[in-house]
Design a protein around this motif. Structure first.
Motif, mmCIF file in Angstrom:
data_model
loop_
_atom_site.group_PDB
_atom_site.id
_atom_site.type_symbol
_atom_site.label_atom_id
_atom_site.label_comp_id
_atom_site.label_asym_id
_atom_site.label_seq_id
_atom_site.Cartn_x
_atom_site.Cartn_y
_atom_site.Cartn_z
ATOM 1 N N LEU A 1 0.816 -1.219 0.000
ATOM 2 C CA LEU A 1 0.000 0.000 0.000
ATOM 3 C C LEU A 1 0.848 1.267 0.000
ATOM 4 O O LEU A 1 0.323 2.366 0.231
ATOM 5 C CB LEU A 1 -0.935 0.004 1.216
ATOM 6 C CG LEU A 1 -1.978 -1.103 1.253
ATOM 7 C CD1 LEU A 1 -2.692 -1.108 2.598
ATOM 8 C CD2 LEU A 1 -2.969 -0.962 0.104
ATOM 9 N N ALA A 2 2.133 1.134 -0.286
ATOM 10 C CA ALA A 2 3.051 2.281 -0.234
ATOM 11 C C ALA A 2 2.586 3.438 -1.114
ATOM 12 O O ALA A 2 2.829 4.602 -0.791
ATOM 13 C CB ALA A 2 4.456 1.846 -0.626
ATOM 14 N N ASP A 3 1.876 3.154 -2.216
ATOM 15 C CA ASP A 3 1.423 4.207 -3.127
ATOM 16 C C ASP A 3 0.011 4.705 -2.822
ATOM 17 O O ASP A 3 -0.514 5.547 -3.541
ATOM 18 C CB ASP A 3 1.476 3.691 -4.574
ATOM 19 C CG ASP A 3 2.899 3.417 -5.031
ATOM 20 O OD1 ASP A 3 3.830 4.072 -4.504
ATOM 21 O OD2 ASP A 3 3.083 2.542 -5.899
ATOM 22 N N HIS B 1 -3.673 7.173 1.831
ATOM 23 C CA HIS B 1 -4.846 7.157 2.706
ATOM 24 C C HIS B 1 -5.021 5.796 3.371
ATOM 25 O O HIS B 1 -5.148 5.711 4.600
ATOM 26 C CB HIS B 1 -6.105 7.545 1.923
ATOM 27 C CG HIS B 1 -7.349 7.504 2.740
ATOM 28 N ND1 HIS B 1 -7.618 8.429 3.725
ATOM 29 C CD2 HIS B 1 -8.388 6.630 2.735
ATOM 30 C CE1 HIS B 1 -8.772 8.126 4.289
ATOM 31 N NE2 HIS B 1 -9.262 7.046 3.701
ATOM 32 N N THR B 2 -5.049 4.745 2.564
ATOM 33 C CA THR B 2 -5.228 3.397 3.112
ATOM 34 C C THR B 2 -4.038 3.003 3.977
ATOM 35 O O THR B 2 -4.214 2.371 5.029
ATOM 36 C CB THR B 2 -5.441 2.369 1.976
ATOM 37 O OG1 THR B 2 -6.520 2.820 1.157
ATOM 38 C CG2 THR B 2 -5.775 0.997 2.527
ATOM 39 N N LEU B 3 -2.849 3.392 3.570
ATOM 40 C CA LEU B 3 -1.657 3.106 4.353
ATOM 41 C C LEU B 3 -1.756 3.742 5.744
ATOM 42 O O LEU B 3 -1.410 3.121 6.744
ATOM 43 C CB LEU B 3 -0.399 3.598 3.632
ATOM 44 C CG LEU B 3 0.929 3.338 4.332
ATOM 45 C CD1 LEU B 3 1.145 1.848 4.568
ATOM 46 C CD2 LEU B 3 2.074 3.915 3.500
ATOM 47 N N GLN B 4 -2.270 4.956 5.816
ATOM 48 C CA GLN B 4 -2.430 5.606 7.120
ATOM 49 C C GLN B 4 -3.443 4.866 7.984
ATOM 50 O O GLN B 4 -3.260 4.741 9.196
ATOM 51 C CB GLN B 4 -2.843 7.074 6.950
ATOM 52 C CG GLN B 4 -2.864 7.839 8.256
ATOM 53 C CD GLN B 4 -1.515 7.815 8.965
ATOM 54 O OE1 GLN B 4 -0.485 8.141 8.380
ATOM 55 N NE2 GLN B 4 -1.502 7.407 10.222
ATOM 56 N N ILE B 5 -4.500 4.376 7.375
ATOM 57 C CA ILE B 5 -5.498 3.597 8.122
ATOM 58 C C ILE B 5 -4.843 2.342 8.707
ATOM 59 O O ILE B 5 -5.046 2.004 9.876
ATOM 60 C CB ILE B 5 -6.696 3.232 7.223
ATOM 61 C CG1 ILE B 5 -7.491 4.500 6.891
ATOM 62 C CG2 ILE B 5 -7.584 2.178 7.887
ATOM 63 C CD1 ILE B 5 -8.546 4.320 5.816
ATOM 64 N N VAL B 6 -4.026 1.659 7.902
ATOM 65 C CA VAL B 6 -3.325 0.460 8.363
ATOM 66 C C VAL B 6 -2.379 0.808 9.508
ATOM 67 O O VAL B 6 -2.319 0.102 10.524
ATOM 68 C CB VAL B 6 -2.575 -0.220 7.194
ATOM 69 C CG1 VAL B 6 -1.617 -1.298 7.691
ATOM 70 C CG2 VAL B 6 -3.569 -0.803 6.194
ATOM 71 N N LYS B 7 -1.658 1.908 9.378
ATOM 72 C CA LYS B 7 -0.738 2.329 10.439
ATOM 73 C C LYS B 7 -1.509 2.678 11.720
ATOM 74 O O LYS B 7 -1.039 2.384 12.828
ATOM 75 C CB LYS B 7 0.112 3.507 9.981
ATOM 76 C CG LYS B 7 1.186 3.095 8.984
ATOM 77 C CD LYS B 7 2.041 4.271 8.563
ATOM 78 C CE LYS B 7 3.138 3.806 7.612
ATOM 79 N NZ LYS B 7 4.055 4.884 7.261
ATOM 80 N N ASP B 8 -2.686 3.278 11.582
ATOM 81 C CA ASP B 8 -3.506 3.581 12.746
ATOM 82 C C ASP B 8 -3.981 2.295 13.426
ATOM 83 O O ASP B 8 -3.990 2.206 14.661
ATOM 84 C CB ASP B 8 -4.707 4.446 12.361
ATOM 85 C CG ASP B 8 -4.316 5.864 11.970
ATOM 86 O OD1 ASP B 8 -3.169 6.283 12.252
ATOM 87 O OD2 ASP B 8 -5.170 6.557 11.358
ATOM 88 N N PHE B 9 -4.383 1.298 12.625
ATOM 89 C CA PHE B 9 -4.763 -0.004 13.171
ATOM 90 C C PHE B 9 -3.600 -0.608 13.950
ATOM 91 O O PHE B 9 -3.777 -1.132 15.054
ATOM 92 C CB PHE B 9 -5.139 -0.978 12.044
ATOM 93 C CG PHE B 9 -6.607 -1.102 11.796
ATOM 94 C CD1 PHE B 9 -7.374 -2.007 12.505
ATOM 95 C CD2 PHE B 9 -7.226 -0.334 10.821
ATOM 96 C CE1 PHE B 9 -8.728 -2.147 12.267
ATOM 97 C CE2 PHE B 9 -8.579 -0.462 10.561
ATOM 98 C CZ PHE B 9 -9.333 -1.368 11.291
ATOM 99 N N ARG B 10 -2.422 -0.532 13.377
ATOM 100 C CA ARG B 10 -1.232 -1.108 14.004
ATOM 101 C C ARG B 10 -0.926 -0.388 15.320
ATOM 102 O O ARG B 10 -0.624 -1.026 16.334
ATOM 103 C CB ARG B 10 -0.047 -1.017 13.048
ATOM 104 C CG ARG B 10 1.140 -1.830 13.464
ATOM 105 C CD ARG B 10 2.212 -1.762 12.385
ATOM 106 N NE ARG B 10 3.187 -2.808 12.578
ATOM 107 C CZ ARG B 10 4.214 -3.013 11.775
ATOM 108 N NH1 ARG B 10 4.393 -2.256 10.705
ATOM 109 N NH2 ARG B 10 5.072 -3.974 12.019
#
Length: 174
Positions: free
Chosen positions: A101-103, A106-115
């Motif tokens: 999801l590096a590109d 938005h989705t990458l930030q959601i994943v990082k927030d989950f983590r």
């Protein structure tokens, strides 16, 4: 218990570790990547099921019976299994998602927030297990255990539901 922990890390083939991590050389530096594993999400869900079972036994076989030796053992088993699950999830699941999801900022930030949220829950779970992993309880510990157990149970239930219904759907072949 040791089979439970070793099962957490076993894939379809121990000899096939290459599918999880490959080392390549890019610009003279090693570049680690995590490959897609079609069995990972089911393995993580299996972990959830096993952890929920242990968590319920903490209450029914330990606390309700006031068997603090059993309670302590179950808390230790739960903590070990929980930490093993987190390692698997952090190394194989989150790293893969962050790569793929590096590109998609938005989705990458959601994943990082989950983590990040999971790390906070993990700290609370580990502290709970440490606090109550004793074979002798004071009256205060007995009183507080019920409240703390319910709070941890609610957080874990909410988290497992979100992971299985929302987060795990992002795990797709690149």
């Amino acid at each position: 218990m040791f089979n439970f922990i070793s099962d957490l890390f076993r894939g379809d083939s121990d000899a096939n570790d290459e599918r999880y991590a490959r080392s390549t050389v890019a610009g003279g530096k090693p570049n680690r990547t995590i490959s897609y594993d079609p069995t990972l999400v089911n393995a993580l869900k299996k972990d959830h099921h096993a952890l929920v079972d242990i968590f319920q036994r903490i209450w029914s076989e330990g606390y309700e019976r006031q068997d603090f030796r059993k309670l302590s053992g179950l808390l230790t088993e739960f903590k070990s299994g929980f930490q093993a699950h987190l390692i698997k999830e952090n190394v194989r699941f989150y790293v893969y998602l962050e790569q793929t999801l590096a590109d998609d900022a938005h989705t990458l930030q959601i994943v990082k927030d989950f983590r990040s949220d999971m790390n906070e829950i993990a700290n609370a779970v580990v502290q709970f297990c440490k606090r109550y992993s004793h074979e002798a309880y004071t009256a205060e510990m007995i009183r507080d255990f019920k409240r703390d157990y319910q709070k941890i149970g609610e957080a874990l239930t909410r988290r497992v539901t979100l992971e299985e219904q929302e987060l795990y759907t992002l795990y797709q072949p690149a």
